[in-house]
Design an enzyme around this catalytic site. Structure first.
Site, PDB file in Angstrom:
ATOM      1  CB  THR A 175      23.765  -4.208  27.342  1.00  0.00           C
ATOM      2  OG1 THR A 175      22.944  -4.687  28.410  1.00  0.00           O
ATOM      3  CG2 THR A 175      24.825  -3.286  27.917  1.00  0.00           C
ATOM      4  CB  THR A 273      16.910 -11.186  26.919  1.00  0.00           C
ATOM      5  OG1 THR A 273      16.183 -10.134  26.270  1.00  0.00           O
ATOM      6  CG2 THR A 273      16.012 -12.393  27.087  1.00  0.00           C
ATOM      7  CD  GLU A 274      19.884  -5.997  29.390  1.00  0.00           C
ATOM      8  OE1 GLU A 274      20.168  -5.412  28.323  1.00  0.00           O
ATOM      9  OE2 GLU A 274      19.137  -5.511  30.260  1.00  0.00           O
ATOM     10  CB  VAL A 275      20.591  -8.823  22.536  1.00  0.00           C
ATOM     11  CG1 VAL A 275      21.319  -8.956  21.215  1.00  0.00           C
ATOM     12  CG2 VAL A 275      19.697 -10.031  22.773  1.00  0.00           C
TER      13      VAL A 275
END
Length: 308
Positions: A175, A273-275
């Site tokens: 994100t 996943t959202e890094v």
């Protein structure tokens, strides 16, 4: 507020037609090389893994081979574990995290699991640091059979034989600040809707499946990643990107209903996943490391709890 205040293509309130899509496409510029950044690295893995081309995308004069990396000792009866990155080409650590995992840790599971890793689902978008494909389609809303997005259709076909036998699927995303400055305004303009600004969370978080939640699995991944980078807190409404927080760092979406990548198979354990690479508290290498930590924790949990 009108779309025009946020995005320079189209007429507020009117969905894009062919002319607007062509105007948008003409603005897209190549910034990096899929061949150098991905294909070259995958070639270096051929001594340790089986590498296969599962499709090819042709956009004008550009052609992109789609590659999947498999365990060399693939055996029927072993758990099948799927890792995908680069569904959104601009989400860089998803691609490089998948490659780093293969380089540093993939062989740790030899003889214990069948790994299938697709490090870059959307190579055209990777080169242009974009979310969409050249047809202004978001692959991560189009993972269906005979999808209008070639990237999505190819991956669905690749995973079809594993649909009912995959144990785990982790899909690697980011994100970014550009979600609010570019991609969500473009989406509103494309669809003829008003753009409503949101809030970009500072930190790592996960997306669970509304229809098959696995809270203990998600918690194990969050705990592993927290050793590498910070976990995103909820906003003042107790939400992350408009979704209620289930536990620290975890929200949920109806992944199959929305045709998201994590819903392609019927795997027991799925997560997205959202890094957050734009955080002043995280470096690009930390973002890659966070993706690797998430992959390893997902695999380790799935192998330890194959039956739930």
């Amino acid at each position: 507020m009108s779309n025009q205040a946020f995005y320079p293509i189209g007429t507020p309130g009117q969905p894009w037609g062919a002319a607007e899509r062509a105007e948008w496409l003409a603005r897209q510029v190549k910034h990096r090389s899929y061949a150098d950044d991905v294909l070259r690295v995958v070639d270096g893995l051929r001594d340790a893994y089986d590498v296969a081309q599962y499709g090819e995308l042709s956009y004008g004069t550009e052609h992109y081979p789609l590659l999947a990396v498999r365990s060399r000792d693939w055996r029927d009866g072993l758990p099948v574990l799927v890792v995908t990155g680069g569904v959104h080409g601009y989400e860089t650590s998803g691609v490089h995290g998948a490659l780093q995992f293969l380089q540093q840790h993939g062989r740790d599971y030899a003889g214990r699991a069948n790994l299938l890793v697709v490090p870059c689902v959307s190579p055209w978008a990777y080169e242009r640091i974009h979310r969409w494909n050249p047809d202004a389609l978001d692959p991560n809303r189009n993972f269906v059979k005979h999808s209008p997005a070639g990237e999505s259709a190819a991956l669905v076909d690749l995973l079809e034989p594993l649909r009912d036998i995959a144990l785990m699927h982790i899909d690697l995303h980011e994100t970014t600040d550009s979600d609010e400055s570019e991609f969500r305004p473009a989406l509103a303009a494309r669809d003829g809707k008003s753009f409503e600004p949101g809030e970009v969370p500072d930190g790592f978080y996960l997306v669970d499946d509304t229809d098959q939640p696995q809270p203990d699995f998600q918690q194990a991944v969050i705990e592993a990643v927290a050793k590498v980078t910070h976990i995103a807190p909820a906003d003042a409404r107790g939400e992350i990107i408009g979704s209620p927080l289930l536990m620290p760092g975890v929200i949920k979406f109806p992944v199959k209903q929305w045709n998201l990548c994590a819903g392609i198979t019927n795997a027991r354990y799925t997560t997205t996943t959202e890094v957050y690479p734009d955080s002043p508290r995280a470096t690009p290498q930390q973002c890659n490391d966070a993706q690797v930590a998430a992959i390893r924790a997902s695999i380790d949990y799935a192998l330890a709890h194959p039956n739930g």
